[in-house]
Every structure is written in structure tokens, then in C-alpha cells.
Design a protein around this motif. Structure first.
Motif, PDB file in Angstrom:
ATOM      1  N   GLU A  51      -7.333   8.775   0.821  1.00 31.62           N
ATOM      2  CA  GLU A  51      -5.983   8.172   1.368  1.00 31.62           C
ATOM      3  C   GLU A  51      -4.963   9.406   0.642  1.00 31.62           C
TER       4      GLU A  51
ATOM      5  N   ILE B  71       5.673   2.110   0.612  1.00 32.01           N
ATOM      6  CA  ILE B  71       4.362   2.315   1.050  1.00 32.01           C
ATOM      7  C   ILE B  71       3.971   1.305   2.232  1.00 32.01           C
TER       8      ILE B  71
ATOM      9  N   VAL C 260       2.556   6.118  -5.528  1.00 30.26           N
ATOM     10  CA  VAL C 260       2.102   4.791  -6.078  1.00 30.26           C
ATOM     11  C   VAL C 260       2.179   4.937  -7.740  1.00 30.26           C
TER      12      VAL C 260
ATOM     13  N   SER D  64       2.152   8.676  -0.141  1.00 35.17           N
ATOM     14  CA  SER D  64       2.565   7.572  -0.515  1.00 35.17           C
ATOM     15  C   SER D  64       2.775   7.518  -1.926  1.00 35.17           C
TER      16      SER D  64
ATOM     17  N   ILE E 268      -2.386   9.206  -1.311  1.00 33.77           N
ATOM     18  CA  ILE E 268      -1.699   8.636  -2.277  1.00 33.77           C
ATOM     19  C   ILE E 268      -1.188   9.507  -3.212  1.00 33.77           C
TER      20      ILE E 268
ATOM     21  N   LEU F  13      -6.347   0.221  -2.919  1.00 29.77           N
ATOM     22  CA  LEU F  13      -6.492   0.760  -4.412  1.00 29.77           C
ATOM     23  C   LEU F  13      -6.715  -0.368  -5.173  1.00 29.77           C
TER      24      LEU F  13
ATOM     25  N   ARG G 224      -2.775   0.890   1.892  1.00 27.34           N
ATOM     26  CA  ARG G 224      -3.114   1.904   0.730  1.00 27.34           C
ATOM     27  C   ARG G 224      -3.159   1.001  -0.759  1.00 27.34           C
TER      28      ARG G 224
END
Length: 300
Positions: free
Chosen positions: A119, A75, A95, A93, A121, A284, A280
Motif C-alpha cells: 500500500e 486517508i 499515517v 497517504s 502509506i 493497517l 488503508r
């Protein structure tokens, strides 16, 4: 000692993430033999076994430490590249968060929704009991976690979010059928209840603390779904402990009643995340902490 080879660690991550060598090979576009060779090479480099060759595959303690580092590096690397090139690479990315089911069913997803729209994510949720979610983070399976524990792991911090208050509820007809003379030990021994799973001790502890009922002395359905809890209670099939925020409307509309208005249980929730966060991951965590503190009950 040689420096880490992230291509080798990627193979280890793929085997664990996708549940086996065959699917890992498909994702990496290499052969199963090549996946196996990369992991063996990594284990030789680390001089320790990293993969538990079970079904599904797991990680040794050393493997958990390697995986925890790798998933954060992936990340951070993507954030760095996007920042240097001043443009969005278009890559998502991954997560992974270890969270409790009640947070997922109530405040967490609405809190994350604006960030997920903004984003790139790829969210993975490991739904676990909040008393045990931190184990997912300790084993390198999750980047962050919602937990009852206030003590952070090494290199991490724990931010207090607030309280989830749990009420003992059922439908009006269920109360009439099983508790016509009120809630007492005799009635509780006959009334079917709900529990989330074998590791869920809230209902058991509640009965033991307030009514001195021993374990497994009353009938109890096992239903591992926060939404199904509410549906079964509304249908008059059982009584249960449900977080107040999830049933606010049902209580106001009379679909459910609070069996014991003078009694409730609370759970203090903490957001566990790594201290050195950027991009990110930081966005978050900031979002979860901000919205959690807005939406959860805070006694002080």
C-alpha cells in the motif's frame, strides 16, 4: 454553523506538521501571509482558537479535535477515490502512529513491512512511552496508538495485542564486578543501571517493589534508545530491564545473562484505533492486531 473548509484546515495541519509558517507555506506553495490568513479564517469560523502560536506551534483542545478529524478524512478520501476509479492514484497517504520504542525495535516494523510494500502509506512514527502514547491520539497528533491503557477514547476501540515481558539483564563481567555475592540492596546502590528517560518508571518501580529502594537512590544512565540499551548492557556498562523478545539471541549466546530469573515485569499492550476504519487504515489495523497477537506473549 458553516461546514468545515478543508483547505483552511490543511493550512493548520501543515503549520503543526512542519513546525512553522515558513515551511508550511513552502509545502502549500503559498505565502506565509496566506497561511496565516487561512488559519485566522478557520478560527473565526470555529469561533475558537485552534493554534497555539508557540515554537514549535501546537494545537488547542479544539484544534486537536479538528486535526483528528481532518487526518482521518484525508486517508478516507484517498481510499474512496481509488475505489471509485478502480485504480491507484499513486499518492501516498500519511499515517501517524504513536508507538513505544520497544515495539519499534522488535515486532512492529516487521509486522508492517508487507503492508508498506503493498500500500502507498507514508508512515510517521511518534515514539513515546507506552503509558503516554494515547495522549498523542487524544491531541489529534496520531491516527492510532499502542498503549498500556485498555479504555478507548470516544469513537475508538482498543484491541488487546499481548504482553511484553521485561527481564533484568547485564553482561557476565558486569555481574561479576557488581554482583559477586548476588543481587541485593547494597549491590544495587552501587551498580549503574539504564533508564529510557525521565518519564520511564519501569526500572524505578522494579527496584522499589522487589528491593524497597527509594527513587533516585542508585546510579542510572538515561539513554532514550532501545537498541542502545542492549549495546550498553552487552558492553558491560550497566544493567537494565529489556523486553525478552529483543534479547533472546543475546541470552542464548551468553552475551547477556538474566540477573533475576525468578523476577520479571510485564506490560500489556493495546492497539487503539478508530471504529469506523476502511481501506488503508483498516488494513493497517488488521495487520498490527494479527501480527501483534502472533509475536507477543499471551498468557491466555
Amino acid at each position: 454553523m458553516k461546514r468545515l473548509d478543508y483547505k483552511l484546515i490543511e493550512a493548520l495541519d501543515s503549520v503543526v506538521r512542519f513546525g512553522g509558517f515558513e515551511r508550511a507555506a513552502e509545502k502549500l506553495c503559498i505565502t506565509q501571509s496566506a497561511v496565516s490568513q487561512r488559519i485566522k479564517q478557520l478560527e473565526q469560523m470555529m469561533a475558537k482558537p485552534l493554534l497555539v502560536r508557540s515554537q514549535p506551534p501546537g494545537l488547542t483542545e479544539a484544534g486537536q479535535q479538528v486535526m483528528s478529524l481532518y487526518r482521518r478524512v484525508v486517508i478516507l478520501e484517498q481510499d474512496l477515490l481509488d475505489s471509485i476509479h478502480h485504480q491507484d492514484s499513486g499518492r501516498f497517504s500519511p499515517v501517524t502512529l504513536a508507538v513505544n520504542a520497544d515495539s519499534v525495535a522488535t515486532w512492529l516494523l516487521p509486522a508492517l513491512a508487507p503492508l508498506l510494500k503493498q500500500e502507498k502509506i507514508e508512515l510517521h512514527l511518534l515514539v513515546n512511552d507506552e503509558a503516554r502514547a494515547l495522549e498523542n491520539m487524544r491531541r489529534g497528533e496520531a491516527t492510532a496508538a499502542i498503549s498500556l491503557q485498555s479504555q478507548p477514547l470516544p469513537g475508538c476501540q482498543a484491541d488487546y495485542l499481548g504482553e511484553m515481558r521485561y527481564l533484568c539483564v547485564c553482561s557476565a563481567d558486569f555481574a561479576q564486578r557488581y554482583f559477586p555475592k548476588g543481587v541485593n540492596r547494597e549491590a544495587l546502590l552501587k551498580a549503574p543501571a539504564l533508564t529510557f528517560g525521565p518519564l520511564d518508571d519501569m526500572h524505578r518501580d522494579f527496584l522499589q517493589q522487589h528491593f524497597n529502594l527509594p527513587n533516585s537512590s542508585a546510579p542510572c544512565h538515561v539513554v532514550p534508545s532501545s537498541e542502545a540499551f542492549v549495546k550498553m548492557a552487552k558492553a558491560g556498562l550497566a544493567y537494565c530491564m529489556v523486553c525478552e523478545v529483543q534479547i533472546k539471541d543475546a541470552l542464548e549466546e551468553g552475551q547477556l545473562i538474566n540477573l533475576l530469573p525468578h523476577l520479571w515485569d510485564t506490560r500489556s499492550l493495546y492497539w487503539h484505533h478508530w471504529v469506523l476504519e476502511t481501506g488503508r487504515l483498516k488494513a493497517l489495523s488488521d495487520r498490527v492486531i494479527k501480527k501483534g497477537r502472533e509475536l507477543l506473549y499471551r498468557p491466555y
